[in-house]
Design a protein around this motif. Structure first.
Motif, PDB file in Angstrom:
ATOM      1  N   MET A  49       2.674  10.387  -9.545  1.00 39.09           N
ATOM      2  CA  MET A  49       1.895  10.691 -10.744  1.00 39.09           C
ATOM      3  C   MET A  49       1.152  12.018 -10.594  1.00 39.09           C
ATOM      4  O   MET A  49       0.940  12.734 -11.588  1.00 39.09           O
ATOM      5  CB  MET A  49       0.900   9.559 -11.014  1.00 39.09           C
ATOM      6  CG  MET A  49       1.540   8.253 -11.427  1.00 39.09           C
ATOM      7  SD  MET A  49       0.343   6.895 -11.522  1.00 39.09           S
ATOM      8  CE  MET A  49      -0.756   7.506 -12.808  1.00 39.09           C
ATOM      9  N   THR A  50       0.783  12.370  -9.380  1.00 35.91           N
ATOM     10  CA  THR A  50       0.077  13.615  -9.147  1.00 35.91           C
ATOM     11  C   THR A  50       1.015  14.817  -9.165  1.00 35.91           C
ATOM     12  O   THR A  50       0.694  15.866  -9.732  1.00 35.91           O
ATOM     13  CB  THR A  50      -0.655  13.559  -7.790  1.00 35.91           C
ATOM     14  OG1 THR A  50      -1.542  12.435  -7.775  1.00 35.91           O
ATOM     15  CG2 THR A  50      -1.447  14.834  -7.544  1.00 35.91           C
ATOM     16  N   VAL A  84       5.774  19.483 -11.229  1.00 34.43           N
ATOM     17  CA  VAL A  84       7.226  19.653 -11.219  1.00 34.43           C
ATOM     18  C   VAL A  84       7.746  19.889 -12.631  1.00 34.43           C
ATOM     19  O   VAL A  84       8.600  20.762 -12.870  1.00 34.43           O
ATOM     20  CB  VAL A  84       7.905  18.427 -10.581  1.00 34.43           C
ATOM     21  CG1 VAL A  84       9.425  18.533 -10.671  1.00 34.43           C
ATOM     22  CG2 VAL A  84       7.469  18.270  -9.132  1.00 34.43           C
ATOM     23  N   TRP A  85       7.225  19.134 -13.587  1.00 36.56           N
ATOM     24  CA  TRP A  85       7.662  19.290 -14.977  1.00 36.56           C
ATOM     25  C   TRP A  85       7.284  20.669 -15.526  1.00 36.56           C
ATOM     26  O   TRP A  85       8.052  21.276 -16.268  1.00 36.56           O
ATOM     27  CB  TRP A  85       7.050  18.186 -15.820  1.00 36.56           C
ATOM     28  CG  TRP A  85       7.539  18.117 -17.236  1.00 36.56           C
ATOM     29  CD1 TRP A  85       6.794  18.193 -18.373  1.00 36.56           C
ATOM     30  CD2 TRP A  85       8.897  17.935 -17.676  1.00 36.56           C
ATOM     31  NE1 TRP A  85       7.579  18.086 -19.482  1.00 36.56           N
ATOM     32  CE2 TRP A  85       8.885  17.927 -19.086  1.00 36.56           C
ATOM     33  CE3 TRP A  85      10.114  17.792 -16.999  1.00 36.56           C
ATOM     34  CZ2 TRP A  85      10.042  17.776 -19.841  1.00 36.56           C
ATOM     35  CZ3 TRP A  85      11.262  17.646 -17.753  1.00 36.56           C
ATOM     36  CH2 TRP A  85      11.222  17.647 -19.150  1.00 36.56           C
ATOM     37  N   TRP A 127       0.825  -1.205   0.000  1.00 34.68           N
ATOM     38  CA  TRP A 127       0.000   0.000   0.000  1.00 34.68           C
ATOM     39  C   TRP A 127       0.864   1.263   0.000  1.00 34.68           C
ATOM     40  O   TRP A 127       0.517   2.267  -0.651  1.00 34.68           O
ATOM     41  CB  TRP A 127      -0.928   0.005   1.217  1.00 34.68           C
ATOM     42  CG  TRP A 127      -2.147  -0.824   1.037  1.00 34.68           C
ATOM     43  CD1 TRP A 127      -2.497  -1.944   1.732  1.00 34.68           C
ATOM     44  CD2 TRP A 127      -3.199  -0.611   0.090  1.00 34.68           C
ATOM     45  NE1 TRP A 127      -3.694  -2.449   1.278  1.00 34.68           N
ATOM     46  CE2 TRP A 127      -4.144  -1.642   0.266  1.00 34.68           C
ATOM     47  CE3 TRP A 127      -3.424   0.340  -0.894  1.00 34.68           C
ATOM     48  CZ2 TRP A 127      -5.311  -1.734  -0.501  1.00 34.68           C
ATOM     49  CZ3 TRP A 127      -4.583   0.255  -1.669  1.00 34.68           C
ATOM     50  CH2 TRP A 127      -5.500  -0.771  -1.467  1.00 34.68           C
ATOM     51  N   MET A 128       1.973   1.229   0.709  1.00 33.32           N
ATOM     52  CA  MET A 128       2.889   2.371   0.704  1.00 33.32           C
ATOM     53  C   MET A 128       3.473   2.606  -0.688  1.00 33.32           C
ATOM     54  O   MET A 128       3.605   3.754  -1.137  1.00 33.32           O
ATOM     55  CB  MET A 128       4.016   2.157   1.722  1.00 33.32           C
ATOM     56  CG  MET A 128       3.565   2.217   3.172  1.00 33.32           C
ATOM     57  SD  MET A 128       4.908   1.860   4.339  1.00 33.32           S
ATOM     58  CE  MET A 128       6.034   3.204   3.962  1.00 33.32           C
ATOM     59  N   LEU A 129       3.788   1.508  -1.386  1.00 31.18           N
ATOM     60  CA  LEU A 129       4.328   1.623  -2.742  1.00 31.18           C
ATOM     61  C   LEU A 129       3.283   2.194  -3.693  1.00 31.18           C
ATOM     62  O   LEU A 129       3.588   3.082  -4.504  1.00 31.18           O
ATOM     63  CB  LEU A 129       4.793   0.247  -3.229  1.00 31.18           C
ATOM     64  CG  LEU A 129       5.361   0.188  -4.651  1.00 31.18           C
ATOM     65  CD1 LEU A 129       6.610   1.070  -4.751  1.00 31.18           C
ATOM     66  CD2 LEU A 129       5.678  -1.246  -5.045  1.00 31.18           C
ATOM     67  N   ILE A 130       2.047   1.714  -3.581  1.00 28.93           N
ATOM     68  CA  ILE A 130       0.967   2.228  -4.434  1.00 28.93           C
ATOM     69  C   ILE A 130       0.726   3.708  -4.159  1.00 28.93           C
ATOM     70  O   ILE A 130       0.551   4.513  -5.078  1.00 28.93           O
ATOM     71  CB  ILE A 130      -0.316   1.402  -4.217  1.00 28.93           C
ATOM     72  CG1 ILE A 130      -0.121  -0.034  -4.709  1.00 28.93           C
ATOM     73  CG2 ILE A 130      -1.497   2.058  -4.937  1.00 28.93           C
ATOM     74  CD1 ILE A 130      -1.285  -0.955  -4.402  1.00 28.93           C
ATOM     75  N   SER A 131       0.729   4.067  -2.878  1.00 29.89           N
ATOM     76  CA  SER A 131       0.532   5.479  -2.513  1.00 29.89           C
ATOM     77  C   SER A 131       1.648   6.352  -3.056  1.00 29.89           C
ATOM     78  O   SER A 131       1.407   7.464  -3.541  1.00 29.89           O
ATOM     79  CB  SER A 131       0.446   5.622  -0.993  1.00 29.89           C
ATOM     80  OG  SER A 131      -0.626   4.878  -0.460  1.00 29.89           O
TER      81      SER A 131
END
Length: 277
Positions: A27-28, A33-34, A17-21
């Motif tokens: 992605m958000t 940033v770009w 779950w930490m990895l998915i978060s």
């Protein structure tokens, strides 16, 4: 053995779950940033393979602020957003209080009719709304930008739910002292509504600051353009100059990001608030 296996499974699940978060957070955040990175890149580096600019520059921001009337577009957005927010909070608080406390014929029907507008998006009603605004002579005016944006069923619904949770004893005591409904609303209800009104003010301001479709439809006069419409036209005018487009987008997004970070607690509290703590 069983307890050890269960603990290991729970640990793996927590890591998953930490990895998915983390992936969702990346992605958000990455588009923002770009955008910021390109805003500091000179034109030759925009499509270069390097992520960070080799020769960062503020020239893109200076160009946007000096060579085009971008400050006017910012002023238009601020004026529209602030006016809609102030007027909407005043009328929404009165409507929410009336629907929560006053008893009159058709009250429940009016509330359901307002609530049903949640199911109707702006593109569905934009043509009849434009015809109505045109008939009133409000095309290419500040009133045409502001007036149709005032009503917000979410604000009325949230305020009504909040007022339903207020102790009736406060109003009953005020009535015994001879206060009328307006005095109760102005002297008791509004002061108690400051937390929810502050949160709604931020939400309304953010929504109107980012408004695009209605301002694009009702205002063709460049002197009435808001920042979102200006950026789209700016993009078409400088199709290959993404450094200018991203600099303009950064100028528009940065104040709202700062505002959201500062008041994020009030925003989340307004969503989950249903009564006094």
């Amino acid at each position: 053995m069983t307890s050890t296996h269960s603990a290991g499974s729970a640990h793996i699940l927590r890591l998953l779950w930490m990895l998915i978060s983390a992936v969702l957070a990346l992605m958000t955040i990455f588009p923002l940033v770009w955008m910021l990175v390109i805003a500091f890149k000179p034109a030759p580096e925009v499509f270069a393979p390097n992520f960070l600019p080799v020769s960062p520059t503020l020239g893109n921001f200076l160009y946007v602020l000096t060579e085009v009337p971008f400050l006017r577009y910012l002023a238009n957005s601020f004026f529209m957003s602030a006016t809609v927010t102030i007027v909407a909070l005043f009328f929404h608080s009165m409507a929410g209080y009336a629907l929560a406390r006053l008893h009159f014929p058709g009250r429940d029907f009016i509330f359901l009719a307002m609530f049903s507008t949640f199911l109707v998006s702006l593109p569905v009603i934009i043509v009849p709304l434009f015809i109505l605004v045109k008939a009133l002579g409000l095309i290419n005016t500040y009133a045409g930008l502001i007036v149709p944006s005032i009503f917000n069923a979410f604000g009325i619904f949230l305020l009504r739910q909040y007022y339903l949770s207020l102790p009736r004893e406060l109003e009953e005591a005020a009535i015994m002292d001879g206060a009328g409904r307006w005095r109760i609303y102005w002297s008791i209800v509004l002061p108690l509504s400051r937390p929810i009104l502050a949160a709604l003010a931020i939400l309304f301001f953010l929504a109107n600051w980012n408004a695009f479709l209605w301002p694009l439809t009702v205002a063709s006069d460049t002197n009435l353009w808001v920042v979102q419409v200006a950026i789209v036209n700016f993009k078409s005018q400088y199709a290959g100059a993404w450094n200018y487009v991203m600099a303009a987008s950064t100028i528009v997004a940065l104040p709202m990001l700062v505002l959201f970070v500062i008041f994020q607690r009030q925003i989340t509290e307004s969503i989950k608030t249903s009564g006094l703590k």
